[in-house]
Design a protein around this motif. Structure first.
Motif: not given
Length: 417
Positions: A59-64
């Motif tokens: 949810d977080g790192v892949l948002a980049i």
């Protein structure tokens, strides 16, 4: 130092290695220790955000990654191969076939299951194409393919990305909080204004203010992500919207700066976490319909759908559009489309409530993508040899995975040339 991470070949190899490592360690005595780490929860005090390590990655790192994909989409939609309906119509029709046929095949195999372990919800999984892998296969095996073929393949992969993003945004929102969603959209609007302020900051005074604006943009982007995550909309959509609204010149520079990090850290980390599943110790007939639906729909559905709809697009294309793509080249494009990997892995993690079905779906994505990868390598090599023998014009594809559309902006400033 970063050149290998900007190439098309190395990131694809790194991504595959990370997924293989995750799958290997999940099935060795290391499983319990690593599972404990990935399941550990990390909370942000005062925000209500309390996610496991694996969810922080997806949810977080892949948002980049989705942010960088959106920067590429913005370029293609405004200045690249998809800037007009006439330019986009052929790959759009082919992409539609590469979505509808896999869905039909999946539902024919897995659509009748019901209950808490239902497989029917997984129909979006085989619709995605991994652009990084597609470009990697083209770079390794596609020397000699004409520019028109490569542009068609890139446009096809980008349109598939758009559909995957829409599926994530529309199908997997849960417990929607409208107020937080509106606040998230306000933060995205503020980010857009700041990016345009950054573009206009020129001269000595402007250079001094740029670091402050960049810091503010990062803070606003993080706030937007947090608001989307708390609103019930999948948090990666925040990355997509932030990338789409960014001013063009800063977007080019940002894309260049983030590319090595995405290729070298973000995608391998996600691939490792997503592939960390235990291989079921059951006979084939005990596997869920979702496993077989994805395993067949990814390589077979994509190649049939893209080739058939692509051939139709070539027959009805309007005058003034790009030259027709030959049917064998459409077969190669369809095989490339079957490499779902990154987005398909994310869709598999989101689509199934039952953990056992989810793990089998992830295994099917890995196996189906590997089948498509091998098939595409064979077909792309064959077509490249035929085009080289015919003396067709070609274009080098050694530029970065996200730099195909335009000039390298890595050394340019924020201002217009």
């Amino acid at each position: 130092m970063t050149r290998p991470l900007r190439s098309a070949q190395f990131p694809a190899i790194l991504l595959l290695a990370a997924a293989g490592l995750g799958l290997l360690l999940a099935n060795l005595p290391t499983h319990d220790a690593l599972a404990g780490v990935l399941d550990a929860h990390l909370a942000v005090p005062g925000t209500g955000l309390d996610l496991s390590v694996s969810h922080w990655v997806s949810d977080g790192v892949l948002a980049i990654f989705f942010f960088v994909v959106a920067l590429e989409l913005q370029y293609e939609l405004t200045r690249g191969d998809l800037r007009s309906v006439r330019a986009a119509i052929q790959p759009a029709i082919a992409a539609a076939g590469g979505i509808l046929v896999p869905i039909a095949i999946y539902l024919a195999i897995a659509g009748s299951s019901t209950g808490s372990g239902s497989s029917a919800t997984g129909w979006p999984v085989p619709t995605a194409t991994d652009i990084a892998f597609a470009l990697g296969v083209l770079a390794v095996f596609g020397r000699g393919l004409p520019t028109a073929v490569r542009a068609f393949l890139l446009a096809l992969a980008i349109l598939d990305d758009i559909v995957g993003i829409v599926f994530i945004a529309v199908l997997f929102a849960h417990g929607l909080n409208v107020l937080l969603l509106v606040l998230g959209l306000v933060a995205v609007a503020v980010f857009a204004v700041l990016s345009r302020t950054l573009r206009q900051a020129q001269g000595p005074r402007g250079r001094r203010s740029r670091p402050v604006i960049v810091v503010l943009m990062v803070l606003v982007g993080v706030i937007a992500w947090g608001l989307f995550a708390a609103s019930g909309v999948h948090a990666t959509i925040a990355g997509v919207l932030l990338g789409l609204v960014m001013a063009p010149r800063p977007a080019d520079r940002t894309r260049h700066a983030l590319e090595p990090w995405v290729n070298g850290l973000v995608l391998p980390l996600f691939a490792f976490v997503a592939a960390f599943v235990v291989i079921p110790q059951v006979p084939l007939d005990a596997l869920s319909p979702a496993f077989f639906g994805i395993l067949i729909a990814l390589p077979v559905g994509k190649i049939v759908g893209i080739a058939a709809f692509g051939a139709l697009a070539m027959r009805i294309r309007p005058r003034g559009t790009a030259p027709a793509i030959r049917f064998p080249d459409l077969l190669a494009a369809g095989a490339l489309g079957g490499i779902g990997f990154t987005v398909s892995l994310l869709l598999a993690k989101l689509a199934f409530a039952d953990a056992g079905v989810r793990d089998e779906a992830i295994l099917a994505v890995l196996l189906g993508s590997m089948i498509a990868l091998v098939l595409s390598a064979v077909l792309v090599s064959w077509r490249a040899r035929r085009h080289r023998a015919a003396g067709d014009p070609e274009e080098d594809l050694d530029e970065g995975a996200f730099e195909v559309g335009g000039e390298d902006e890595g050394e340019e400033g924020w201002d217009e040339r």
